[in-house]
Design an enzyme around this catalytic site. Sequence first.
Site, PDB file in Angstrom:
ATOM      1  N   ASP A 483       0.814  -1.221   0.000  1.00  0.00           N
ATOM      2  CA  ASP A 483       0.000   0.000   0.000  1.00  0.00           C
ATOM      3  C   ASP A 483       0.842   1.264   0.000  1.00  0.00           C
ATOM      4  O   ASP A 483       0.369   2.328  -0.401  1.00  0.00           O
ATOM      5  CB  ASP A 483      -1.024   0.009   1.144  1.00  0.00           C
ATOM      6  CG  ASP A 483      -0.422  -0.216   2.504  1.00  0.00           C
ATOM      7  OD1 ASP A 483       0.795  -0.381   2.599  1.00  0.00           O
ATOM      8  OD2 ASP A 483      -1.186  -0.236   3.488  1.00  0.00           O
TER       9      ASP A 483
HETATM   10  C1  LAN Z   1       3.428  -0.746  10.306  1.00  0.00           C
HETATM   11  C2  LAN Z   1       3.150   0.635   9.968  1.00  0.00           C
HETATM   12  C3  LAN Z   1       2.557   0.863   8.636  1.00  0.00           C
HETATM   13  C4  LAN Z   1       1.649  -0.263   8.209  1.00  0.00           C
HETATM   14  C5  LAN Z   1       0.723   0.111   7.032  1.00  0.00           C
HETATM   15  C6  LAN Z   1       1.454   0.662   5.822  1.00  0.00           C
HETATM   16  C7  LAN Z   1      -0.245   1.188   7.508  1.00  0.00           C
HETATM   17  C8  LAN Z   1      -0.088  -1.113   6.663  1.00  0.00           C
HETATM   18  O1  LAN Z   1      -1.056  -0.796   5.722  1.00  0.00           O
HETATM   19  C9  LAN Z   1       0.804  -2.279   6.332  1.00  0.00           C
HETATM   20  C10 LAN Z   1       1.685  -2.649   7.523  1.00  0.00           C
HETATM   21  C11 LAN Z   1       2.538  -1.495   8.058  1.00  0.00           C
HETATM   22  C12 LAN Z   1       3.712  -1.311   7.136  1.00  0.00           C
HETATM   23  C13 LAN Z   1       3.132  -1.783   9.423  1.00  0.00           C
HETATM   24  C14 LAN Z   1       3.519  -3.155   9.794  1.00  0.00           C
HETATM   25  C15 LAN Z   1       3.919  -3.397  11.262  1.00  0.00           C
HETATM   26  C16 LAN Z   1       4.697  -2.241  11.854  1.00  0.00           C
HETATM   27  C17 LAN Z   1       5.987  -2.044  11.073  1.00  0.00           C
HETATM   28  C18 LAN Z   1       3.813  -1.004  11.741  1.00  0.00           C
HETATM   29  C19 LAN Z   1       2.498  -1.089  12.457  1.00  0.00           C
HETATM   30  C20 LAN Z   1       4.623   0.004  12.514  1.00  0.00           C
HETATM   31  C21 LAN Z   1       5.227  -0.809  13.696  1.00  0.00           C
HETATM   32  C22 LAN Z   1       5.029  -2.290  13.362  1.00  0.00           C
HETATM   33  C23 LAN Z   1       6.224  -3.127  13.817  1.00  0.00           C
HETATM   34  C24 LAN Z   1       5.939  -4.590  13.570  1.00  0.00           C
HETATM   35  C25 LAN Z   1       6.505  -2.847  15.290  1.00  0.00           C
HETATM   36  C26 LAN Z   1       7.442  -3.765  15.956  1.00  0.00           C
HETATM   37  C27 LAN Z   1       6.714  -4.873  16.579  1.00  0.00           C
HETATM   38  C28 LAN Z   1       6.845  -6.150  16.256  1.00  0.00           C
HETATM   39  C29 LAN Z   1       5.729  -7.061  16.561  1.00  0.00           C
HETATM   40  C30 LAN Z   1       8.055  -6.707  15.622  1.00  0.00           C
END
Ligand code: LAN
Length: 752
Positions: A483
């Site tokens: 996305d």
């Molecule tokens: C994010 C932030 C952005 C998010 C979107 C783009 C909004 C979504 O549509 C796809 C997934 C994604 C990229 C995403 C995946 C997981 C993230 C990276 C996070 C929520 C920000 C933090 C999170 C990450 C996994 C945090 C660390 C925790 C763990 C469980 C390893």
Amino acid sequence: MPATAPKNYPGPGPLGQTDPSRWRLSSDQDGGRHAWHYVRSPDDPRATPYETVWGSDDTRVRDQPQNDETAYWLGLDLPALDSDPSPAASPLDAAQKGKLHLACYDFYKRLQSPDGHWSGEYGGPMFLLPGIIIALYVTKTPIPEEWKVEIARYLANMQRTGGDDDQGWGIHFEGRSTVFGTGLNYVVLRLLGVGPDEPMMIRARNTLHKLGGCEGIPSWGKFWLAILNVHSWRGLNPTPVELWLLPEWAPVHPWRWWIHTRNVYIPMGYLSARGFQAEEDDLIRSLREELYTQPYASIPWPSLRNRISPADVYAPHSRVANVLFAAFDCYDRVAPAWIRRKGLERAYRLVVMEDENTAYQTVGPVSKAMNMLCRWLEEGPESEAFQQHLLKIRDFMWMSKDGMMMTGTNGSQLWDAAFIAQGLVESGLASRPENHASTAQLLAWLDGCQIRDNPRHYREAFRHRTEGAWPFSTREQGYTVSDCTAEGMKSVLLLQDLPHLPELVSYPRLCAAVDTILSLQNPAGGFASYELIRGNPLLELLNPAEVFANIMIEYPYVECTTACVTALSVFKRKHPQYRRDDIERASKKAIDWIKTAQRKDGSWYGSWGICFTYATMFSIESLAIAGESYANSDAVRRACDFLVGKQMADGGWGESYKSCETEQYVHNAKSQVVNTAWAVITLLTAQYPDPEPIRRGCRLIMSRQLPDGSWAQESIEGVFNKNAAISYPNFKFSWTINALGQAWKKLPREGW
Ligand code: LAN
């Protein structure tokens, strides 16, 4: 005139407080990297403004006065501009005259970084900071004094003030205290130099013990405590690095796992196989007694492996997982040294490749701290790799009015920029002459943010293609998400279509983006996040993390799928010839899949924003592309009826993060401008026949607008893995502008 602290500005924490007027945010280097600098006063006895380990200082920011962007994110009051609207004008009047948008963007433009993007506080999760602080402690790396003061202040401000069992910290800052949040943040404070007899520490410790002590901390907590030498490795289930030696066809091979999960378990497996623990010292000896409800020497470690506090458990181990962990344990005792060595070599190679692919940012903050520790252990404190890791810690540290936190990624730069671009185009603000310069800078930033190549270590590191993609944060971080490429491309197309803006992103580069998007579609039609779905959903049975659900493999998401469908549709309008049939087929399949994901009540579950309001907006956009609206589609009608049924008495919508946990719609205590904007956009996209609920939503948004044109921060907006909430503070600008703009354009003028 400098910005000033409002009357209720939060005061000192247990280690004091720095002077907010001395902080500077540098946000316009290397494609939008964020770094907070503290300008020490000339009479400060410390010679240089920074400890040398943190790299050279950005003298540009040091020599400049604090700008509006910095002041805003520090929670200071910006000096009023001459053109600020008079607070007396009612927002409704302002909207009728078409001034409302002007006012809010006049304000928001002041926060634009000099390079064209918007920075933002990407906080929320409370389990990230401990990793980096523990890693710095065990590697004996000094932490800048200002950071210590402000991190302690942040934790003091985030400490919960509930009953006896809720005076610690939760998994995110709106959640109730858990052992995970309380145990680890207690440790952080102690490592920063806060004494155990501080009142806040006594309260936190009481809560920790009430919840059963660190005996019941979830496995990722057990891991960090074991590294710090305040927990035994015998109290943890092993995560064998040898899994990486399995043949790639094996259904459990970790290359099939979700990128975040595999990138956490690679360094975790490496560090646990090495059995690394910090050197014992007085503080460690003291923590051993503070964290548990029983004397450290008498803790029956193996019995703690599957003991997780009830306050923490969200995704309990399955029986299959426990059997497998027991088998791993037997293996661990007899593991032949040569196989272990091979496994360790493999894991380390993967760590190195990940570091090099991401310029030491890594895919996320959890693996960031672990990879850093692996590199230190293997290559030493003076190594280039460890030094590079230290330099990139800054990208994850964010200073706010409450103090300093660690962020969910190294920012949400592209994500925010894309939605702001779309809001500006939808509302017509982008075309106003006074915004030409701002939108030109934004387009230039989006242009620079596109990833041009595939990863340096590509197939060997099991990466997906990135040529032509956009990332979530910065180009340097180097990961794409389906996305993010879609929203990035869509924004560029919309901006480049405006007569005043040049075509910066060329046709071949847009085609490369389309190729990347199409490469990410799964056979069933849906789009997942970073990669194709590589593993079987049964792998979820092996989820060892207890506090997160749906983390083992990629899943298709309606949000990601819609972003791809809408981006392809905007592209097709402009360039109808390129891969026409592929785009047609992909969109149809994607929309069909979205329909299958609709729930009986008409809504869609949101995985990345809160929650049903968020996902329903996306899904309805997809259906609109297929020509479905309220008038002709049962699916759209059911979705609208669901949403209208959730409108609150004040005309707004407000959804709680609890919806994501429980998978049932849970109202927030108060309506939220961001949820309301999403609902307004959904009803407009669906061509809902009655304008009144939409107008009431808009009026609510307008009534919350502050005299300077901004909106105040409300409840948390985002989520991940069902159980962790995360902030998107820029949404209160991008989505409100978008919703009001669309409403103004699409609804009849009379009736306001
Ligand atoms: C994010 C932030 C952005 C998010 C979107 C783009 C909004 C979504 O549509 C796809 C997934 C994604 C990229 C995403 C995946 C997981 C993230 C990276 C996070 C929520 C920000 C933090 C999170 C990450 C996994 C945090 C660390 C925790 C763990 C469980 C390893």
